[in-house]
Design a protein around this motif. Sequence first.
Motif, PDB file in Angstrom:
ATOM      1  N   SER A 224       0.838  -1.197   0.000  1.00 39.69           N
ATOM      2  CA  SER A 224       0.000   0.000   0.000  1.00 39.69           C
ATOM      3  C   SER A 224       0.871   1.244   0.000  1.00 39.69           C
TER       4      SER A 224
ATOM      5  N   THR B 180      -0.614   4.097   0.799  1.00 40.60           N
ATOM      6  CA  THR B 180      -1.331   5.004   1.707  1.00 40.60           C
ATOM      7  C   THR B 180      -1.315   4.556   3.165  1.00 40.60           C
ATOM      8  N   HIS B 181      -1.054   3.291   3.414  1.00 47.16           N
ATOM      9  CA  HIS B 181      -1.129   2.769   4.783  1.00 47.16           C
ATOM     10  C   HIS B 181      -0.012   1.766   5.052  1.00 47.16           C
ATOM     11  N   GLN B 182       0.443   1.766   6.315  1.00 54.39           N
ATOM     12  CA  GLN B 182       1.406   0.762   6.752  1.00 54.39           C
ATOM     13  C   GLN B 182       0.662  -0.316   7.526  1.00 54.39           C
TER      14      GLN B 182
ATOM     15  N   GLN C 169      -1.818   2.644  13.003  1.00 58.22           N
ATOM     16  CA  GLN C 169      -3.079   3.403  12.988  1.00 58.22           C
ATOM     17  C   GLN C 169      -2.977   4.581  12.030  1.00 58.22           C
ATOM     18  N   SER C 170      -4.074   4.820  11.292  1.00 57.69           N
ATOM     19  CA  SER C 170      -4.153   5.941  10.361  1.00 57.69           C
ATOM     20  C   SER C 170      -5.520   6.600  10.493  1.00 57.69           C
TER      21      SER C 170
ATOM     22  N   ASN D 261      -6.718   8.143   7.865  1.00 56.43           N
ATOM     23  CA  ASN D 261      -7.173   8.086   6.483  1.00 56.43           C
ATOM     24  C   ASN D 261      -7.931   6.778   6.263  1.00 56.43           C
TER      25      ASN D 261
ATOM     26  N   VAL E  92      -7.978   3.544   1.364  1.00 60.49           N
ATOM     27  CA  VAL E  92      -6.778   2.708   1.264  1.00 60.49           C
ATOM     28  C   VAL E  92      -6.523   2.345  -0.197  1.00 60.49           C
TER      29      VAL E  92
ATOM     30  N   ILE F 291      -4.887  -3.526   8.590  1.00 57.57           N
ATOM     31  CA  ILE F 291      -4.913  -2.086   8.381  1.00 57.57           C
ATOM     32  C   ILE F 291      -5.827  -1.492   9.453  1.00 57.57           C
TER      33      ILE F 291
ATOM     34  N   ALA G  88      -7.728   1.980  10.424  1.00 55.08           N
ATOM     35  CA  ALA G  88      -8.155   3.279   9.908  1.00 55.08           C
ATOM     36  C   ALA G  88      -9.356   3.741  10.710  1.00 55.08           C
TER      37      ALA G  88
END
Length: 194
Positions: free
Chosen positions: A92, A94-96, A100-101, A103, A106, A181, A183
């Motif tokens: 990704s 946009t995300h690891q 925590q994100s 956003n 994804v 993920i 989010a």
Amino acid sequence: NDNTITYTLTAATDNLSGIDGYGIFTSTGTGSPSTVKDIEEVVSYNETLSDGSWYFNIRSVDNCGNLDDAHASTGPYRIDTVAPTQPGVISSTTHQIGVQSCNTTVTVNWTSSTDAASGLDHYWGAWNTIAVFDPVGGANISAASTSNTTNIGSSTSARYFHLRPLDNAGNYGPTRHFGPIYASTTGAIPYCTG
């Protein structure tokens, strides 16, 4: 993806000695059937074939051993029993994983699956809270895609993405999994410096 074919036919007729059977020939191209009787007088015939493209050719033989000058052919019948390959490792931009994100949208990327016989039809992609899951329905992702962007919504639960290829013959390939993920747009505590 079914390699057993059943052919049905209208029985041949012979006004003198009668029909004894048929000469047949199954091949990767059209061709002349056998010059001897291979099967009895039947109105259906089935055979199991390997993967590939096949034609079935048949001619009648009477009880005196006379072969019909003409023959019937049908095909090609395309058989593919081999599943497509698993998609490449999912990443990704946009995300690891496990971080925590805020956003909730994804984007995931992967290397294409391949299918040598019938070709890739599409992918089934699914987001859920299950680490290992084989989707057979849900988001339909085109065969040409190597990325997907989805708003997975806000949740404190870990979410996982599952991608499974399907070829044009209906064979499902192995699923590739991605996650967890995190989010969430709620539950944040403001941090202020003194």
